[in-house]
Design a protein around this motif. Structure first.
Motif, PDB file in Angstrom:
ATOM      1  N   UNK A 151      13.912  -3.334  -7.013  1.00 20.97           N
ATOM      2  CA  UNK A 151      12.799  -2.399  -7.151  1.00 20.97           C
ATOM      3  C   UNK A 151      11.941  -2.744  -8.361  1.00 20.97           C
ATOM      4  N   UNK A 152      12.569  -3.235  -9.407  1.00 17.61           N
ATOM      5  CA  UNK A 152      11.826  -3.704 -10.582  1.00 17.61           C
ATOM      6  C   UNK A 152      10.896  -4.850 -10.203  1.00 17.61           C
ATOM      7  N   UNK A 153      11.401  -5.786  -9.403  1.00 18.97           N
ATOM      8  CA  UNK A 153      10.590  -6.921  -8.950  1.00 18.97           C
ATOM      9  C   UNK A 153       9.462  -6.462  -8.026  1.00 18.97           C
ATOM     10  N   UNK A 154       9.755  -5.472  -7.176  1.00 21.74           N
ATOM     11  CA  UNK A 154       8.739  -4.965  -6.253  1.00 21.74           C
ATOM     12  C   UNK A 154       7.633  -4.230  -7.007  1.00 21.74           C
ATOM     13  N   UNK A 155       8.002  -3.475  -8.034  1.00 25.04           N
ATOM     14  CA  UNK A 155       7.014  -2.782  -8.857  1.00 25.04           C
ATOM     15  C   UNK A 155       6.134  -3.782  -9.602  1.00 25.04           C
ATOM     16  N   UNK A 156       6.762  -4.809 -10.161  1.00 26.54           N
ATOM     17  CA  UNK A 156       6.042  -5.832 -10.919  1.00 26.54           C
ATOM     18  C   UNK A 156       5.055  -6.582 -10.022  1.00 26.54           C
ATOM     19  N   UNK A 157       5.439  -6.773  -8.759  1.00 22.66           N
ATOM     20  CA  UNK A 157       4.575  -7.486  -7.804  1.00 22.66           C
ATOM     21  C   UNK A 157       3.595  -6.555  -7.105  1.00 22.66           C
ATOM     22  N   UNK A 158       3.629  -5.256  -7.469  1.00 22.50           N
ATOM     23  CA  UNK A 158       2.735  -4.228  -6.909  1.00 22.50           C
ATOM     24  C   UNK A 158       2.901  -4.071  -5.401  1.00 22.50           C
ATOM     25  N   UNK A 159       4.121  -4.351  -4.918  1.00 21.51           N
ATOM     26  CA  UNK A 159       4.415  -4.130  -3.498  1.00 21.51           C
ATOM     27  C   UNK A 159       4.776  -2.665  -3.275  1.00 21.51           C
ATOM     28  N   UNK A 160       5.390  -2.025  -4.282  1.00 27.88           N
ATOM     29  CA  UNK A 160       5.640  -0.584  -4.235  1.00 27.88           C
ATOM     30  C   UNK A 160       5.022   0.043  -5.484  1.00 27.88           C
ATOM     31  N   UNK A 161       4.750   1.341  -5.400  1.00 28.26           N
ATOM     32  CA  UNK A 161       4.099   2.040  -6.507  1.00 28.26           C
ATOM     33  C   UNK A 161       5.079   2.817  -7.370  1.00 28.26           C
ATOM     34  N   UNK A 162       6.210   3.228  -6.802  1.00 27.88           N
ATOM     35  CA  UNK A 162       7.213   3.949  -7.572  1.00 27.88           C
ATOM     36  C   UNK A 162       8.603   3.617  -7.049  1.00 27.88           C
ATOM     37  N   UNK A 166      10.529  -8.025  -0.438  1.00 30.64           N
ATOM     38  CA  UNK A 166       9.402  -7.168  -0.123  1.00 30.64           C
ATOM     39  C   UNK A 166       9.808  -5.867   0.515  1.00 30.64           C
ATOM     40  N   UNK A 167       8.851  -5.294   1.223  1.00 30.36           N
ATOM     41  CA  UNK A 167       9.017  -3.970   1.816  1.00 30.36           C
ATOM     42  C   UNK A 167       8.563  -4.007   3.265  1.00 30.36           C
ATOM     43  N   UNK A 168       9.367  -3.399   4.138  1.00 28.19           N
ATOM     44  CA  UNK A 168       8.990  -3.218   5.541  1.00 28.19           C
ATOM     45  C   UNK A 168       8.549  -1.773   5.727  1.00 28.19           C
TER      46      UNK A 168
END
Length: 765
Positions: free
Chosen positions: A234-245, A293-295
């Protein structure tokens, strides 16, 4: 008996049972949990301990709901209430049978539990054999109550006699020392008289020097690794702006540490058992390619791709995959593998949002050399073996692994079959270490089976696999372009070009008039060219064998769908034929459908016969006699035409071994191929092939011509053959020996009174 069924029969594997008990510790808000196994040649001295420092159970819970199957305080329609008291953890269990997992591990179960405000320990002891009676549950008494010193449960003769148990010094010593002696609150579960299933698991690994390579440690690591990776992804996803929170699985104030120990791996300095923390392997940091990433709910995907194959050419990129691509028929192979190709798939996936983190490793020679260094292995073979223990595309729910995905079921996505069809872009199952992160309530559309062995094969699960398949294909395409750019996986164009021998002769003629030198040179060139011709012929034959193997795998998987369709057509015809009033026509049509049924059955048998040839990557227990029968099925027509009789000795039918079945399938095929050929030249009235097991030796003999005594020692050498055919290569038996030897088996031949015999035996260690 329902207790036995829920405990023993619903839990498919010992590690599943242990995992369920660890999950209960997590649900009880434990910060730490210890798993310890004690192995001894005396079965009565074996035991298993699972201890946690959670909230514990008071007497009302232990003697109340805990004893009631399918009762669970975790079950609540309100999702917000399905959380633990202190850390607000999403409950991992709610069916009320996880506690019965202990029934799958051993006969005697002792549960000791204490809440922080209590002065005494609550305890109960259950003998599983008490349930193997035809009576109601309320007729069974469980020893239990409260006790000040719980060690008395294991050294007090009166208490032990009531349970038909004897004092176990090793158990008492262990409980008297840390971490077990520190017991202010929490639950300790002790299982004695362990089942054969878990004892065998430990016996197989008794000589393993690295505790991380043991099955139980690996299972626990697979269970808890997603929990520890959850915040990192989740830290990586936040840093890559794939998720917002961040999507939290607890209130962020707690940790959950898991430790494992076993008595035969000790601290050499202290002479004590070491408890090792269960942590993700460092191999995760040394990927060649990574996609995370996120689906989304509609099946679309946002992801980031990292390439780290060569330090001088690293790069990263963001990419999106549309729901149309993921849910289109382009990925229908996933459904076909599961036999659900007729299942309607719409844009409402029912899966919900989820995260993923998949790491891919190349298997080229330079990549393997790097792996040797990372894993501190003695050579590529050991590195590959060690690496294989980490492989798998794993699924977690609320931070904990879901069996059997990526563990017992290694290739649940069917990547091996897809690699046949799309070799370049498909990533093999032996190259992936991945995690898919599911959460409640977002992904509760995926329903977990009661036995904790995977999800139900629902529309939601099929859509879920299609989304994962789309991610892997898009990643595979990106990887394939990079590998083509760096000429990976391809040989240099001129590697197989033959040397210009004529040019060499002309050079000698131009620099020397020595007739003897020129004559010797010409003779040497002729011999060299003949050898190269033979080698090219052998390579051509080997390519044909490789193509045959690929063809077999393709045929095996492609047979599934038409056979399923034919079966459905037959059933439909039979239903409609019975509506025909003309009896003569009805009889004729029914006979035709019966003929169709016979043909379908024959194709099914052929498919089953080919299964071992696909070459699964995990050793399994199988019966060589059954494998031999499958190979013989391929020769049925030849046996009939040549009047060959097959004899399989009854004593060999139940003999089992654990190895790669395809090795023996190919070996039996080559031996039978030779036997069938030479039996055509037999002058005996009875042409017989005999299969038997004698003192753990597999023996295949026949009544054909004996092998010349001078050839007995060389028939397994490369290129040696006595067949009277121009296309005979002498590769079959050589190939057989070269396959068996690296896997610990030897093969040799002898002449018996009635004909030749081939022996296959395990090499003594």
């Amino acid at each position: 008996m329902s207790i036995i069924q829920m405990g023993e029969e619903l839990i498919g594997h010992p590690s599943t049972a242990i995992n369920e008990l660890v999950k209960n510790a997590y649900d009880a808000d434990a910060d730490q949990c210890w798993v310890y196994t004690q192995y001894d040649k005396d079965p009565n001295r074996n035991f298993l301990i699972i201890k946690d420092n959670g909230l514990g159970m008071n007497a009302e819970i232990l003697f109340g709901d805990w004893l009631r199957p399918s009762r669970s305080s975790k079950r609540d329609e309100n999702q917000e209430k399905r959380k633990s008291i202190i850390y607000n953890r999403r409950y991992l269990g709610s069916k009320g049978i996880g506690r019965l997992a202990a029934m799958a591990l051993g006969r005697y179960l002792t549960v000791i539990s204490k809440q922080s405000k209590e002065n005494s320990y609550n305890w109960i002891r259950i003998d599983r054999e008490d349930f193997r009676v035809e009576s109601l549950l309320d007729t069974i008494d469980f020893p239990g109550g409260k006790i000040k010193n719980y060690l008395e449960l294991f050294n007090d003769e009166e208490i032990l006699d009531a349970s038909n148990l004897k004092a176990n010094g090793n158990l008492i010593n262990l409980l008297s020392n840390k971490p077990f002696s520190s017991f202010k609150e929490g639950t300790t579960i002790i299982i004695q008289d362990l089942d054969n299933s878990i004892r065998s698991l430990i016996e197989e690994e008794f000589n393993v020097k690295d505790i991380e390579q043991t099955a139980i440690f690996k299972s626990l690591r697979d269970l808890i690794t997603p929990l520890q990776l959850n915040s990192k992804i989740q830290e990586d996803l936040l840093k890559s702006k794939i998720i917002e929170e961040e999507l939290k699985i607890d209130n962020g104030t707690g940790t959950f540490e898991l430790f494992y120990g076993i008595n035969f791996i000790k601290n050499q300095i202290k002479g004590e058992v070491d408890f090792l923390p269960i942590e993700p392997s460092s191999i995760l940091d040394h990927f060649d390619y990574r996609v995370f990433g996120k689906a989304f709910e509609d099946g679309s995907v946002n992801a980031k791709y990292l390439c780290r194959r060569f330090s001088k050419d690293e790069y990263e990129k963001l990419f999106n995959i549309s729901s149309e691509f993921n849910l289109s028929n382009e990925e229908s192979a996933v459904r076909e593998i599961e036999g659900l190709s007729d299942l309607e798939i719409d844009s409402d996936t029912g899966v919900g949002e989820f995260y993923f983190d998949i790491r891919i490793y190349d298997l080229d020679s330079d990549a393997k050399d790097k792996m040797v260094e990372i894993l501190k292995a003695n050579g590529r073979r050991e590195a590959t073996t060690t690496f294989s223990k980490y492989l798998g595309l794993k699924i977690s729910k609320n931070g904990f692994g879901v069996k059997p995905y990526g563990e017992e079921e290694h290739d649940w996505m069917g990547l091996g079959a897809k690699r046949v069809q799309k070799h370049i872009v498909t990533i093999g199952p032996n190259q992936i270490i991945g995690n898919i992160f599911l959460y409640s309530p977002q992904n509760d559309g995926l329903k977990e089976k009661t036995n904790r062995e995977g999800f139900y094969e629902s529309k939601e699960f099929i859509n879920f696999k299609k989304i994962i398949a789309g991610i892997l294909e898009e990643t595979g395409r990106e990887r394939a372009k990079y590998r083509l750019k760096h000429n990976l996986g391809r040989k240099t164009k001129n590697t197989l070009d033959r040397p210009d021998t004529e040019k060499f002769i002309q050079y000698i003629l131009g620099h020397s008039k020595d007739e003897e030198l020129i004559s010797k040179t010409k003779q040497f060139v002729i011999e060299t060219n003949d050898a190269l011709d033979n080698m090219e012929g052998s390579l051509s034959f080997s390519q044909r064998l490789a193509s045959l193997g690929t063809g077999l795998e393709l045929v095996y998987h492609e047979l599934s769908q038409p056979l399923s369709v034919l079966g459905g057509v037959k059933s439909s015809l039979e239903i409609n034929i019975n509506k025909v009033e003309d009896n003569i026509l009805k009889s004729t049509l029914l006979k035709r459908t019966q003929n169709m049924g016979g043909a379908i059955d024959l194709l099914e048998e052929l498919k089953k016969s080919l299964q071992p040839a696909i070459g699964k990557s995990i050793p399994k227990i199988f019966k060589p006699a059954e494998t031999f029968k499958k190979v013989c099925h391929l020769f049925e027509k030849v046996f009939e035409e040549s009047s060959i009789i097959l004899e399989i000795k009854n004593s060999s039918l139940n003999f089992e071994i654990k190895n790669y079945e395809y090795l023996f399938w190919v070996s039996f095929l080559n031996i039978l191929n030779n036997a069938v050929y030479w039996l055509q030249f037999s002058e005996k009235e009875r042409r017989v092939i005999i299969f038997e097991i004698d003192s753990d030796e597999i023996i295949i003999s026949n009544t054909g011509p004996k092998i010349p005594e001078d050839d007995l020692d060389i028939i397994f050498e490369y290129g040696v053959t006595s067949k009277k055919e121009k296309n005979a290569t002498g590769l079959g038996l050589s190939f057989t020996r070269n396959m068996l030897a690296p896997n610990g088996w030897q093969i040799w031949a002898e002449n018996r009174v009635y004909g030749p015999a081939f022996h296959i035996k395990k090499i003594a260690s």
